[in-house]
Scaffold this motif. Structure first.
Motif: not given
Ligand SMILES: [Zn+2]
Length: 398
Positions: A48-56
């Motif tokens: 939420p802080e970066q308003q981003s997503w990532h699939c590890f």
């Protein structure tokens, strides 16, 4: 504000992704099963802080709300923008609707500048033609590391060399003219804008080459020329070296603004990575606005001659307007930062430490020119300073 920024501000990524993925709280973040690959253990994270997503997991990829929707809905950027704008209740003008076409056009122009940068850099580094430019840089004591980092180059002493090179790469004459690398003749035909000059690629904060500064190798005039205004180049909004300076500026919470390209190179070479160049005598409001996203502590190191002083007075008003903490480095008369840094690094460090609040500097520079005891001069000083003081928005400072 751009429509992209507006959409990002209106929409929350957690809320958006939750419509597609069951998310669980994981510390400050959220995790869930990746919607883009099949998995049993959650490796898909939303920040939420970066308003981003990532699939590890298998995807090993990530992005923002736009890339999420593009992937999830299988749409292109323009369509994702329309979908998200609608969701955020933002009406798109015809201009934004056609923004994808614009983006693609700009991307092409960046590619052209990139190709030109590599070409010029190759000529400087590895050819006989670049010899004079190499000698010039050696005389100015610029190291090979800095030449490489700033990707300095050499434009050959010929009329169509770059043009033919880029046409050979598949770009059109129209595109080359649009980005400012060639000049079209009224009677038809065209020729290279930059000839027999040392080339300084000017990058935006992301490191993309937006335009060029170019210096003669002898005493001929004009000493410097620049790319003209172009869809991807606005000299008044860019600070030279900002892409290389940004992380140090953030870390030190201080930016030092000098005037020239060589000042920036010398500063970086001597470990002052938080130095950027205004590429001219006056600092613009757009330049200040851009750098203020990194720090509000701005120190100006402009030449101590009249031009520098006048520029600082104008710059001062701009800084006050933008409510930044601004200081001025007082350079020894007749010296520019390049000379001070290379001749006496300890003195430079001392001068940076003793930088004076810009308002004090403005008063001092005006008052030093007038005899404060003469009534006429006194009113002259007040007249010169009043407009500056009136522009200061912060009542405490006033
Ligand atoms: Zn995945």
């Amino acid at each position: 504000m751009s429509v992209i920024t507006e959409v990002k501000q209106r929409l929350d990524i957690v809320e958006l992704v939750s419509e597609y993925v069951t998310l669980q709280k994981a510390g400050r973040n959220f995790k869930g099963l990746c919607p883009f690959h099949s998995e049993k253990h959650a490796s898909f994270f939303v920040f939420p802080e970066q308003q981003s997503w990532h699939c590890f997991g298998a995807c090993g990829t990530g992005g923002d709300i736009f890339s999420f929707i593009m992937k999830k809905e299988g749409v292109d950027f323009g369509q994702a923008l329309r979908l998200l704008a609608q969701r955020g209740g933002i009406t798109l003008g015809p201009l934004e609707a056609s923004s994808k076409v614009e983006d693609e056009k700009k991307e092409k122009l960046f590619q052209i500048n990139e190709a030109a940068t590599e070409y010029y850099h190759h000529l400087l580094s590895s050819t006989k033609a670049g010899g004079a430019a190499r000698s010039y840089l050696a005389r100015r004591k610029v190291t090979p590391e800095v030449i490489k980092e700033f990707r300095l180059g050499f434009s050959p002493d010929a009329w169509e060399t770059l043009k033919n090179y880029l046409l050979g790469k598949g770009y059109t004459e129209k595109e080359l003219a649009e980005v400012g690398l060639i000049i079209e003749k009224e009677e038809g035909g065209s020729y290279d804008r930059f000839r027999n000059r040392l080339m300084f690629p000017i990058c935006d904060i992301q490191g993309r080459v937006t335009g060029f500064g170019a210096r003669v190798l002898d005493d001929s005039l004009p000493k410097y020329i620049n790319s003209p205004q172009a869809p991807i180049f606005d000299k008044s909004s860019i600070l030279y070296g900002v892409d290389k300076a940004k992380s140090t500026v953030r870390k030190k919470n201080l930016v030092i603004i000098v005037e020239g390209y060589m000042d920036v190179l010398t500063a970086h070479q001597h470990g002052w990575q938080n130095v950027v160049g205004s590429m001219g005598t006056s600092l613009t409001e757009k330049q200040v606005g851009g750098i203020k996203r990194l720090t509000s502590n701005i120190t100006l190191a402009l030449d101590a001659d009249l031009a520098g002083e006048e520029a600082t007075l104008r710059g001062r008003a701009i800084l006050a307007y933008s409510n930044a903490e601004a200081n001025v480095i007082l350079l020894p008369p007749g010296k520019d930062p390049d000379e001070v840094i290379s001749e006496d690094p300890a003195l430079w460090e001392k001068l940076v430490g003793q930088a004076m609040p810009i308002l004090d500097f403005a008063f001092q520079s005006v008052i030093s020119k007038v005899d404060i005891n003469k009534a006429k001069d006194k009113s002259l000083a007040v007249q010169k300073l009043l407009p500056s003081i009136n522009e200061i928005k912060d009542p405490v400072q006033q």
